[in-house]
Scaffold this motif. Structure first.
Motif, PDB file in Angstrom:
ATOM      1  N   ILE A  15       0.862  -1.186   0.000  1.00  0.00           N
ATOM      2  CA  ILE A  15       0.000   0.000   0.000  1.00  0.00           C
ATOM      3  C   ILE A  15       0.896   1.233   0.000  1.00  0.00           C
ATOM      4  CG2 ILE A  15      -1.434   1.446   1.469  1.00  0.00           C
ATOM      5  CD1 ILE A  15      -3.309  -0.486   0.661  1.00  0.00           C
ATOM      6  N   THR A  16       0.588   2.143  -0.896  1.00  0.00           N
ATOM      7  CA  THR A  16       1.328   3.410  -0.980  1.00  0.00           C
ATOM      8  C   THR A  16       0.314   4.540  -0.853  1.00  0.00           C
ATOM      9  OG1 THR A  16       2.839   2.344  -2.526  1.00  0.00           O
ATOM     10  CG2 THR A  16       2.905   4.742  -2.454  1.00  0.00           C
ATOM     11  N   ARG A  17       0.635   5.533  -0.052  1.00  0.00           N
ATOM     12  CA  ARG A  17      -0.230   6.716  -0.017  1.00  0.00           C
ATOM     13  C   ARG A  17       0.635   7.903  -0.397  1.00  0.00           C
ATOM     14  NH1 ARG A  17      -4.978   6.093   4.330  1.00  0.00           N
ATOM     15  NH2 ARG A  17      -6.084   6.932   2.552  1.00  0.00           N
ATOM     16  N   ILE A  22       3.448   2.582   2.774  1.00  0.00           N
ATOM     17  CA  ILE A  22       3.013   2.308   4.152  1.00  0.00           C
ATOM     18  C   ILE A  22       3.538   0.931   4.570  1.00  0.00           C
ATOM     19  CG2 ILE A  22       1.031   2.167   5.735  1.00  0.00           C
ATOM     20  CD1 ILE A  22       1.285   4.885   4.345  1.00  0.00           C
ATOM     21  N   THR A  48      -4.843   0.799   7.945  1.00  0.00           N
ATOM     22  CA  THR A  48      -4.666   0.688   6.492  1.00  0.00           C
ATOM     23  C   THR A  48      -4.827  -0.756   6.037  1.00  0.00           C
ATOM     24  OG1 THR A  48      -3.183   2.573   6.510  1.00  0.00           O
ATOM     25  CG2 THR A  48      -2.954   1.060   4.662  1.00  0.00           C
ATOM     26  N   LEU A  57      -9.134   0.692   0.278  1.00  0.00           N
ATOM     27  CA  LEU A  57      -7.920   1.348  -0.212  1.00  0.00           C
ATOM     28  C   LEU A  57      -7.303   0.454  -1.285  1.00  0.00           C
ATOM     29  CD1 LEU A  57      -6.111   2.566   3.035  1.00  0.00           C
ATOM     30  CD2 LEU A  57      -7.157   3.988   1.258  1.00  0.00           C
ATOM     31  N   SER A  60      -1.043  -0.962  -4.079  1.00  0.00           N
ATOM     32  CA  SER A  60      -0.132  -0.485  -5.121  1.00  0.00           C
ATOM     33  C   SER A  60       0.609  -1.665  -5.762  1.00  0.00           C
ATOM     34  CB  SER A  60       0.856   0.527  -4.550  1.00  0.00           C
ATOM     35  OG  SER A  60       1.491  -0.005  -3.410  1.00  0.00           O
TER      36      SER A  60
END
Ligand SMILES: Nc1ncnc2c1ncn2[C@@H]1O[C@H](COP(=O)(O)OP(=O)(O)OP(=O)(O)O)[C@@H](O)[C@H]1O
Length: 300
Positions: A15-17, A22, A48, A57, A60
């Protein structure tokens, strides 16, 4: 995929924000019927992770499969109690109205509640021990009772998987015990798979079968034997931690006595920790900006 015996399957998930990773390289499976804690320091990405499992969410990289479907596609079979539900919910609602929201969702208020729905709500409230509070407004209930309303709302649709984000936060000891007792019964009597974000493992230890720990920006699943490793927990929390077993066989995770827990820094190198918990993706090159938030902070 649908034949997989596991309830939750991560396959090289990340997961990328913005441009901030992250967590990444999440490859593990969580069996049906388990009670799993998601542990990690503040900001490590526990909430997350639940949101990724719910498909709220986007990943990625990689994939997350829940109840045999890509994340987000089996949400009707998942009960979710978000973080701070207890303080955010409209406190003018009665306990029963709140629980019914778990069945009627946004239709509440326009939609006539059926007898069957009311019966389901009553069963869920009986299960969580709040049936006698059905007509109380949430504003009239203690935090502990509100949390049980929140659990009843998540249960009312008969989910196979129950996910709770910090359900024990801000509850007194008796209320924590009551909530854990409800989770234990859901798991043992109804066979529900349960996932709980928690900072303090102690209340959950008697019912936990494993944990997902977010360490150095990588999520890992381990069963109880491996989770309760003092060295690993020390690295995870960024402060010296020991696992104590009482003569009665109860286990506790505690800061090491006579060392100020605000001062202690974990002295393990990443290589040592990798050996402890079998990094299979292996190298120190994976370390990202996440390390800064994952290390050196107290999990409390
Ligand atoms: N809406 C957002 N946009 C961008 N980044 C976000 C957003 N929400 C959270 N983050 C970042 O994602 C990271 C993980 O947040 P998350 O809430 O999942 O952590 P957590 O482990 O649940 O933390 P805590 O223990 O404090 O609840 C944090 O670094 C946070 O700053």
């Amino acid at each position: 995929m649908s034949k997989n015996p596991d309830c939750i399957v991560f396959d090289d998930a990340a997961i990328t924000r913005g441009d901030h990773v992250i967590w990444q390289h999440g490859t593990f499976s969580i069996p049906y019927g388990s009670v799993t804690a998601i542990v990690g320091t503040n900001g490590a990405g526990k909430t997350t992770m639940m949101k990724a499992e719910l498909g709220l969410l986007p990943l990625s990289h990689g994939s997350v499969t829940v109840l045999g479907k890509p994340a987000g596609q089996a949400n009707k079979r998942i009960g979710y109690v978000p973080q701070s539900y207890v303080s955010n919910v409209d406190s003018n609602l009665t306990a029963e109205q709140s629980v019914l929201l778990g069945l009627t969702g946004t239709r509440f208020g326009i939609h006539l509640v059926t007898r069957e729905e009311r019966d389901k709500a009553r069963q869920a409230m009986e299960f969580t021990g709040i049936a006698d509070k059905a007509q109380y407004r949430l504003s009239e209930l203690s935090g502990g009772l509100r949390q049980r309303v929140a659990i009843a709302q998540a249960l009312v649709s008969d989910p196979q998987l129950l996910m709770l984000d910090e359900p024990l936060a801000n509850l007194d000891l008796a209320s924590q015990r009551a909530a854990v007792h409800v989770l234990a019964r859901l798991n043992k009597e109804l066979g529900m798979t349960i996932q709980v974000v928690a900072h303090d493992l102690n209340m959950l230890l008697p019912i936990m079968t494993g944990a997902v720990y977010l360490l150095d920006g990588h999520p890992h699943y381990a069963d109880m034997g491996k989770v309760l490793d003092s060295d690993l927990l020390t690295h995870l929390y960024g402060t010296q931690v020991q696992v104590v077993t009482t003569p009665q066989g109860d286990m506790f995770v505690t800061p090491t006595p006579d060392e100020p827990d605000t001062q202690m820094q974990d002295m393990h190198t990443a290589t040592e920790v990798a050996q402890m918990h079998h990094h299979d993706h292996g190298s120190l090159h994976d370390r990202t900006a996440v390390d800064a938030s994952a290390a050196g902070k107290d999990g409390k």
